[in-house]
Enzyme design. Sequence first.
Site, PDB file in Angstrom:
ATOM      1  N   GLY A 246     -24.538  13.971 -13.000  1.00 60.22           N
ATOM      2  CA  GLY A 246     -24.396  14.770 -11.790  1.00 60.22           C
ATOM      3  C   GLY A 246     -23.765  13.950 -10.683  1.00 60.22           C
TER       4      GLY A 246
ATOM      5  N   GLU B 261       0.824  -1.199   0.000  1.00 58.66           N
ATOM      6  CA  GLU B 261       0.000   0.000   0.000  1.00 58.66           C
ATOM      7  C   GLU B 261       0.864   1.257   0.000  1.00 58.66           C
ATOM      8  OE1 GLU B 261      -2.589   2.657  -0.313  1.00 58.66           O
ATOM      9  OE2 GLU B 261      -3.458   0.672  -0.040  1.00 58.66           O
TER      10      GLU B 261
ATOM     11  N   SER C 135      -7.500   2.977  -2.942  1.00 55.61           N
ATOM     12  CA  SER C 135      -6.158   3.281  -2.434  1.00 55.61           C
ATOM     13  C   SER C 135      -5.254   3.797  -3.541  1.00 55.61           C
ATOM     14  CB  SER C 135      -5.516   2.024  -1.832  1.00 55.61           C
ATOM     15  OG  SER C 135      -6.016   1.779  -0.547  1.00 55.61           O
TER      16      SER C 135
ATOM     17  N   ASP D 124       1.026   4.237  -2.873  1.00 58.09           N
ATOM     18  CA  ASP D 124       0.747   5.643  -2.593  1.00 58.09           C
ATOM     19  C   ASP D 124       1.858   6.560  -3.091  1.00 58.09           C
ATOM     20  OD1 ASP D 124      -1.604   4.926  -1.405  1.00 58.09           O
ATOM     21  OD2 ASP D 124      -0.874   5.071   0.642  1.00 58.09           O
TER      22      ASP D 124
ATOM     23  N   ILE E 206     -19.182  10.876 -14.542  1.00 55.90           N
ATOM     24  CA  ILE E 206     -19.203   9.434 -14.793  1.00 55.90           C
ATOM     25  C   ILE E 206     -20.640   8.950 -14.639  1.00 55.90           C
ATOM     26  CG2 ILE E 206     -18.210   7.211 -14.155  1.00 55.90           C
ATOM     27  CD1 ILE E 206     -16.188   9.362 -15.111  1.00 55.90           C
TER      28      ILE E 206
END
EC number: 3.4.14.10
Length: 618
Positions: free
Chosen positions: A591, A301, A530, A305, A573
């Site tokens: 929206g 992780e 993530s 990042d 989207i």
Amino acid sequence: MVGLIAAVVSALIAAQAVIATPVRSRTAYQVKETHNVPRKWKRVERAPQDHVINLQIGVKQSNYAELERQLYEVSDPDHHRYGQHLSADAVTELVKPTEETWGLVHEWLEDHGIVPSSYSSSKDWLMVALPVSAVESLLDTEYHTYEHADDKTRVVRTSAWSLPAHLHAHIDTIQPTTSFFRARANAFEHIDGALWRDPNYAPPSNGTLNQVCNVSSVTPECFQALYSTKGYHTQAAGKNQVGFTNYLGEHPIRTDLDLFLKKYRPEAVSSAQDFEQIVIADGPGDIPLSPSDLEDSTSKEANLDVQAIAGISWKTPITSWSTGGSPPFIPSASTPDNSNEPYLVWVNYLLSQESFPQAISTSYADDEQTVPIAYARRVCQQFAQVGARGTSLFFASGDDGVGPSDPAECISNDGQNTTMFLSLFPSSCPFVTTVGATQNFEPEVVAYRPAFVGPDGVAHGNYTSGGGFSNYFPAPYYQEAVTKHYVDSLDGLYDGLYNKEGRGYPDISAQGLYFAYFWNGTEGVISGTSASTPLLTGVISLVNDALIAAGKPTLGFLNPWLYKKGWKGLTDIVSGSAHGCDVDGFPAVKGWDPVTGLGTPIFPELVRLSGGKLPHNY
């Protein structure tokens, strides 16, 4: 000598007299908080009396309502104070406890012979490390050891605790008492080519996207083209900064970042050595992976990042924080691991600093219902202080859609096992910007990978961009209109499974499927909100860079601007849904929606709408 002995004996007698004196209290104890033990936690035995608990006591803030009012003023693009972020001293003045509160709380602790070990910078939190026996006396409760059914994790907790009646208005929360946190990173790794492929995927017709975007391994070059940051050169590096948080033993590995940047962003390779790594509360340091790290797959992780941010925001300086639990922690047979909740430790450290990065990413979350509501509110108020000082906080929306794929897991913690969608915290806090995930490129759709069995015969679980409505926090003013409109458009669908008046999340989205990344010297792909969160944080950091170059303040607490103006700089989207709990979940619509928020970034439009400065050669 005789006189000395007499003096010592006299002192011992006096000390014993103090110990033997009953603890006085101005008022009788009354229950302050109860919290149902979440499902899958089983009470095992009475907690060992000598087990040390690191109590965090949230003292009533003197004028939080005024802090919140000013936060909204400096964050509202239509207000004359917009961008006039508060200083550290101004924030401290608004939240520090009153002298009355301060005196009463310390009187109570002194009556129990307790001296706080440390304080937050605003003195609105104080910390004490005590054995269970002392905590039970202090809070008129009993602690037990609880074990989780899935992984046999053990914690020492209680289901209720009390305070003298006169202190109820002066102490908001105390933890760990009723908390059963299980913070998790929102990422899924894909090993040995086990990649599910969207049957509806079509290669982009846009020539540039088609050339640089591979749906099976999405790279910084694709992100730059997709979100139109390609060709932007930072103008305020040093004045502008970006950061990300690490918990659960995670820490970024410089050698892996070096490999990633050499392949995908060679001009930025110096970032691998330049980024700052800060250790808080005995978190892991700036070290290579150990044998146990390799066995536990630690720091995947953290690597994701730092690689996502460095790949998009060069030359902006990066700060990494790796936070442990509250020290000191003494392992015992009942709790071999430090189970203290990490967000408060980190945010109080941050608020103690004179300055910090203007955009910060966090990829971790807990099920909201496992966090006692009083504690969630106080941690959220700490995040409001960060926003008031001019920093945008980004949190992942989760990877389980409206809840786990198994409907048996979609159960409330109300003692009645009510079927419901599960929301996340801090994702549900109204003072953070929550990030959902998308996939594909033309158009982008909700990130979704159903459960499947890979070519290696291994079963892979469902992954969907998370979203929903908080059961703790009402919809804030900046999104009331769009959340109501969305709820009305459902026309009763899923009634009773969610809170129609709750704070809706996410607020915004970015790519979140099959990110290229390195771990332990090997390239692979990884997915999740993530991934979306640090990527989006990097893009907004570039907007801040353009603002500073134009002599303007950074965006700070982003949401009021985002819902009033920034949405015009996003790609809406409209396809996909937040699968979970054995239903399709909330659908993406035109929206705002609680699965992709307002959409994905169009960098130059966000700069234009915010008043930033684009370089002439961009």
